[in-house]
Design a protein around this motif. Structure first.
Motif, mmCIF file in Angstrom:
data_model
loop_
_atom_site.group_PDB
_atom_site.id
_atom_site.type_symbol
_atom_site.label_atom_id
_atom_site.label_comp_id
_atom_site.label_asym_id
_atom_site.label_seq_id
_atom_site.Cartn_x
_atom_site.Cartn_y
_atom_site.Cartn_z
ATOM 1 N N GLY A 82 0.815 -1.213 0.000
ATOM 2 C CA GLY A 82 0.000 0.000 0.000
ATOM 3 C C GLY A 82 0.845 1.258 0.000
ATOM 4 N N ASN A 83 0.156 2.404 -0.058
ATOM 5 C CA ASN A 83 0.850 3.694 -0.079
ATOM 6 C C ASN A 83 1.760 3.884 1.124
ATOM 7 O OD1 ASN A 83 -0.328 4.437 -2.469
ATOM 8 N ND2 ASN A 83 -1.969 5.614 -1.535
ATOM 9 N N ILE A 84 1.273 3.472 2.290
ATOM 10 C CA ILE A 84 2.024 3.716 3.513
ATOM 11 C C ILE A 84 3.358 2.980 3.513
ATOM 12 C CG2 ILE A 84 1.070 1.809 4.895
ATOM 13 C CD1 ILE A 84 0.864 3.850 7.207
ATOM 14 N N GLU A 85 3.449 1.920 2.711
ATOM 15 C CA GLU A 85 4.685 1.141 2.639
ATOM 16 C C GLU A 85 5.601 1.605 1.509
ATOM 17 O OE1 GLU A 85 3.234 -3.237 3.820
ATOM 18 O OE2 GLU A 85 1.848 -2.088 2.591
ATOM 19 N N GLN A 86 5.108 2.501 0.669
ATOM 20 C CA GLN A 86 5.891 2.953 -0.471
ATOM 21 C C GLN A 86 6.354 4.402 -0.359
ATOM 22 O OE1 GLN A 86 4.477 1.481 -4.470
ATOM 23 N NE2 GLN A 86 2.604 1.077 -3.338
ATOM 24 N N LEU A 87 5.537 5.241 0.250
ATOM 25 C CA LEU A 87 5.855 6.662 0.298
ATOM 26 C C LEU A 87 7.018 6.951 1.240
ATOM 27 C CD1 LEU A 87 2.213 8.092 0.375
ATOM 28 C CD2 LEU A 87 3.818 8.183 -1.542
ATOM 29 N N SER A 88 7.807 7.930 0.866
ATOM 30 C CA SER A 88 8.944 8.342 1.698
ATOM 31 C C SER A 88 8.506 9.426 2.691
ATOM 32 C CB SER A 88 10.074 8.889 0.823
ATOM 33 O OG SER A 88 11.096 9.438 1.616
ATOM 34 N N PHE A 89 9.005 9.302 3.912
ATOM 35 C CA PHE A 89 8.721 10.310 4.940
ATOM 36 C C PHE A 89 9.987 11.064 5.318
ATOM 37 C CE2 PHE A 89 5.233 7.285 5.420
ATOM 38 C CZ PHE A 89 4.150 8.147 5.453
ATOM 39 N N GLU A 90 10.929 11.134 4.387
ATOM 40 C CA GLU A 90 12.139 11.913 4.564
ATOM 41 C C GLU A 90 11.946 13.244 3.817
ATOM 42 O OE1 GLU A 90 14.696 10.969 6.459
ATOM 43 O OE2 GLU A 90 13.685 9.079 6.930
ATOM 44 N N PHE A 91 11.919 14.356 4.549
ATOM 45 C CA PHE A 91 11.599 15.654 3.943
ATOM 46 C C PHE A 91 12.769 16.637 4.125
ATOM 47 C CE2 PHE A 91 7.560 13.819 5.513
ATOM 48 C CZ PHE A 91 6.928 13.645 4.285
ATOM 49 N N THR A 92 13.173 17.253 3.031
ATOM 50 C CA THR A 92 14.232 18.269 3.062
ATOM 51 C C THR A 92 13.705 19.553 2.431
ATOM 52 O OG1 THR A 92 15.938 16.559 2.882
ATOM 53 C CG2 THR A 92 16.589 18.833 2.369
ATOM 54 N N ASP A 93 13.496 20.573 3.264
ATOM 55 C CA ASP A 93 12.971 21.860 2.818
ATOM 56 C C ASP A 93 11.712 21.691 1.962
ATOM 57 O OD1 ASP A 93 12.944 24.636 2.720
ATOM 58 O OD2 ASP A 93 14.133 24.706 0.880
ATOM 59 N N ILE A 94 10.761 20.964 2.495
ATOM 60 C CA ILE A 94 9.508 20.656 1.792
ATOM 61 C C ILE A 94 8.380 21.490 2.387
ATOM 62 C CG2 ILE A 94 7.846 18.847 1.234
ATOM 63 C CD1 ILE A 94 10.511 18.544 -0.176
ATOM 64 N N GLN A 141 2.646 20.049 1.416
ATOM 65 C CA GLN A 141 3.014 18.825 0.709
ATOM 66 C C GLN A 141 3.235 17.678 1.690
ATOM 67 O OE1 GLN A 141 5.976 19.372 -2.340
ATOM 68 N NE2 GLN A 141 6.561 17.192 -2.317
ATOM 69 N N ILE A 142 3.789 18.003 2.852
ATOM 70 C CA ILE A 142 3.971 16.967 3.881
ATOM 71 C C ILE A 142 2.620 16.431 4.341
ATOM 72 C CG2 ILE A 142 4.827 16.535 6.222
ATOM 73 C CD1 ILE A 142 7.007 18.594 5.686
ATOM 74 N N PHE A 143 1.683 17.335 4.568
ATOM 75 C CA PHE A 143 0.341 16.905 4.962
ATOM 76 C C PHE A 143 -0.307 16.052 3.869
ATOM 77 C CE2 PHE A 143 -0.130 20.771 7.968
ATOM 78 C CZ PHE A 143 0.344 20.016 9.033
ATOM 79 N N LYS A 144 -0.076 16.398 2.618
ATOM 80 C CA LYS A 144 -0.644 15.631 1.508
ATOM 81 C C LYS A 144 -0.069 14.216 1.486
ATOM 82 C CE LYS A 144 -1.456 15.736 -3.481
ATOM 83 N NZ LYS A 144 -1.259 16.498 -4.749
ATOM 84 N N THR A 145 1.225 14.101 1.760
ATOM 85 C CA THR A 145 1.849 12.774 1.816
ATOM 86 C C THR A 145 1.228 11.923 2.920
ATOM 87 O OG1 THR A 145 3.950 13.642 0.985
ATOM 88 C CG2 THR A 145 4.031 11.539 2.160
ATOM 89 N N ILE A 146 1.002 12.541 4.075
ATOM 90 C CA ILE A 146 0.366 11.820 5.189
ATOM 91 C C ILE A 146 -1.048 11.407 4.828
ATOM 92 C CG2 ILE A 146 -0.464 12.083 7.566
ATOM 93 C CD1 ILE A 146 1.975 13.814 8.121
ATOM 94 N N GLU A 147 -1.791 12.273 4.163
ATOM 95 C CA GLU A 147 -3.157 11.930 3.734
ATOM 96 C C GLU A 147 -3.149 10.722 2.799
ATOM 97 O OE1 GLU A 147 -5.820 16.006 3.791
ATOM 98 O OE2 GLU A 147 -4.463 15.691 2.081
ATOM 99 N N GLN A 148 -2.212 10.690 1.867
ATOM 100 C CA GLN A 148 -2.137 9.582 0.914
ATOM 101 C C GLN A 148 -1.734 8.274 1.598
ATOM 102 O OE1 GLN A 148 0.714 11.185 -1.878
ATOM 103 N NE2 GLN A 148 -0.869 12.086 -3.180
ATOM 104 N N ALA A 149 -0.829 8.387 2.560
ATOM 105 C CA ALA A 149 -0.336 7.184 3.232
ATOM 106 C C ALA A 149 -1.378 6.562 4.143
ATOM 107 C CB ALA A 149 0.925 7.519 4.023
ATOM 108 N N TYR A 150 -2.056 7.404 4.931
ATOM 109 C CA TYR A 150 -2.976 6.901 5.950
ATOM 110 C C TYR A 150 -4.447 6.990 5.530
ATOM 111 C CZ TYR A 150 1.049 7.027 9.107
ATOM 112 O OH TYR A 150 2.259 6.815 9.687
ATOM 113 N N LEU A 151 -4.688 7.551 4.352
ATOM 114 C CA LEU A 151 -6.060 7.741 3.868
ATOM 115 C C LEU A 151 -6.895 8.507 4.892
ATOM 116 C CD1 LEU A 151 -6.721 4.285 2.177
ATOM 117 C CD2 LEU A 151 -5.910 6.398 1.137
ATOM 118 N N VAL A 152 -6.336 9.614 5.361
ATOM 119 C CA VAL A 152 -7.012 10.489 6.306
ATOM 120 C C VAL A 152 -7.223 11.848 5.643
ATOM 121 C CG1 VAL A 152 -6.071 9.352 8.341
ATOM 122 C CG2 VAL A 152 -4.799 11.247 7.289
#
Length: 369
Positions: A287-299, A303-314
Motif C-alpha cells: 500500500g501507499n504507507i509502505e511505499q511513500l517516503s517520509f524523509e523531507f528536506t525543505d519541503i 506537501q507533507i500533509f498531503k503525503t500523510i493523507e495519501q499514506a494513511y487515507l485520512v
C-alpha cells in the motif's frame, strides 16, 4: 430397472456422477438415500464407496509416502498372519477364501482410512488458531475496534503507537498497557507503527504467529479464511515466532526492512522472503504507507500533509493561508502517526497543535515561527 441396481463393485458407485454429487455436495436428485436404505447389503457397499470417495477428496500433503507405505505393509502383514493361523485348519473353496481375504483387507483399509481422516481433521481443527481463542486467554479488559467500512481506519493506542486497520479487520487492545509487554490481537490486516520502548516489547498476536518488536513499522496480514499469514517489515527489525497454541516449536525468524515472512498454515512452515520485489503476491498488496517516503528536506508543510493523507487515507484540515510559506526538513520514517504530527507541529511552532477524531485531523496554528 435403474442402472445402479446392477452395481456390485465400489468402482461402479465412484463412476456415477449423481452418486458423487450426493456424497460431496449433499444434492440427492436421484433419491440415493431412499434407495440405499432399501437393502442392508446394498447400504454396506454404499458406505464403503462413500468413505473411499471422501478419502479421495482429502488433501494428501499431511501424510507422507513413507507413512502410507508403512500402513499398507502393516495391513498385509495382518492378513498374512490371519492366513497362516487358518492354514491347515479348515478347507474352503477358493472362491470363498478370496472373498474372505478381500473382506479383511477392506476392513483394515477402511479402519486405516478412518484414522487418517480423523487425524487430518484433528490437525486442521487444532492448528488453526482463531482470533476469539486468542482474546479469551487475555485478562486485561480489552477494547475491540472493528473496521466495517470500505477504507482503512486509524487506531491510536495508549503508548502512542498507531495501527492502520484495513476493512473487514478487527483489533483488540487494552485501554492502557500494563506489565512488561504491550499485547494486541489482530484478525485481518493492519499496518503497525510502534512507539519505541526497549523495556516493554510490543507483541501482535495474529492467528498462529506472534510478531515481537520494540519500535518499528510493519504489516501483518492474518485473515482466518486464508491459507497463509504474512508479516512485511518497512522499518526496524521484528521477530516472528509460532504461537504456543499450535505446538512447541521455538523457531524464531528475524526480519529486517523490506523482508517478509509467509507462514503456511497447512504445514506450520515459515517461508522467509529476503527480497519482497521478487514476490508477486507481496508486490501487488503493498500500500501507499509502505511505499511513500517520509524523509523531507525543505519541503512545504502543505506537501507533507498531503503525503500523510495519501499514506494513511485520512483528511487533514489546516490553515492553508497561515502555513503557505512554511517549509520543513525532518525525518518521519520510523514514527507512529501521532508522533509524526507532534514533530510537525513542534517544528512549525507558534502554538501549533493537532486533534484527531478517527480519520479526521485538524491542525490549529498561527503560522510559522
Amino acid at each position: 430397472m435403474q442402472k445402479r441396481n446392477n452395481y456390485t463393485e465400489i468402482e461402479d458407485f465412484l463412476d456415477d456422477k449423481s452418486f458423487q454429487l450426493w456424497i460431496l455436495s449433499k444434492i440427492d436428485e436421484q433419491g440415493w438415500e431412499e434407495w440405499t436404505l432399501e437393502n442392508r447389503q446394498r447400504a454396506k457397499l454404499v458406505q464403503d464407496a462413500r468413505l473411499l470417495l471422501l478419502a479421495m477428496k482429502v488433501p494428501v500433503n499431511n501424510i507422507s509416502s513413507s507413512e502410507l507405505n508403512t500402513a499398507l505393509q502393516s495391513t498385509w502383514i495382518k492378513i498374512e498372519e490371519k492366513e497362516s493361523t487358518k492354514k491347515g485348519n479348515q478347507i474352503y473353496p477358493i472362491k470363498y477364501l478370496r472373498q474372505y481375504w478381500i473382506g479383511i483387507a477392506a476392513t483394515l483399509f477402511f479402519a486405516f482410512l478412518s484414522v487418517w481422516v480423523y487425524h487430518y481433521q484433528y490437525n486442521i481443527n487444532h492448528t488453526v488458531v482463531t482470533y476469539n481463542e486468542l482474546i479469551e486467554d487475555n485478562s486485561e479488559g480489552l477494547v475491540e475496534q472493528t473496521n466495517n467500512s470500505n477504507k482503512p481506519q486509524i487506531i491510536t493506542l495508549s503508548d502512542g503507537s498507531s495501527v492502520l486497520l484495513q476493512p473487514n479487520s478487527k483489533l483488540s487492545y487494552p485501554k492502557i498497557f500494563i506489565g512488561n509487554e504491550r499485547k494486541v490481537y489482530l484478525s485481518g490486516e493492519g499496518f503497525f507503527e510502534i512507539s519505541k520502548n526497549p523495556k516493554r516489547p510490543f507483541l501482535v498476536y495474529a492467528n498462529e504467529i506472534i510478531t515481537k518488536v520494540v519500535g518499528t513499522s510493519f504489516r501483518v496480514r492474518a485473515y482466518s479464511d486464508q491459507p497463509n499469514v504474512e508479516v512485511l517489515v518497512r522499518t526496524g527489525k521484528v521477530k516472528v515466532i509460532s504461537n504456543e497454541l499450535v505446538g512447541n516449536s521455538k523457531e524464531e525468524i528475524v526480519l529486517l526492512p523490506n523482508q517478509a515472512l509467509r507462514f503456511l498454515r497447512s504445514n506450520l512452515h515459515f517461508n522467509k522472503i529476503t527480497n519482497i520485489t521478487e514476490d508477486k503476491i507481496l508486490v501487488s498488496s503493498v500500500g501507499n504507507i509502505e511505499q511513500l517516503s517520509f524523509e523531507f528536506t525543505d519541503i512545504p508543510v502543505a506537501q507533507i500533509f498531503k503525503t500523510i493523507e495519501q499514506a494513511y487515507l485520512v483528511d487533514i484540515d489546516f490553515p492553508k493561508d497561515k502555513l503557505k510559506d512554511c517549509h520543513l526538513t525532518t525525518s518521519l520514517s520510523d514514527q507512529p502517526l501521532s508522533e509524526k504530527l507532534k514533530i510537525i507541529c513542534k517544528s512549525i511552532g507558534n502554538e501549533t497543535s493537532f486533534e484527531m477524531n478517527g480519520n479526521q485531523i485538524v491542525i490549529t496554528s498561527q503560522g510559522c515561527n
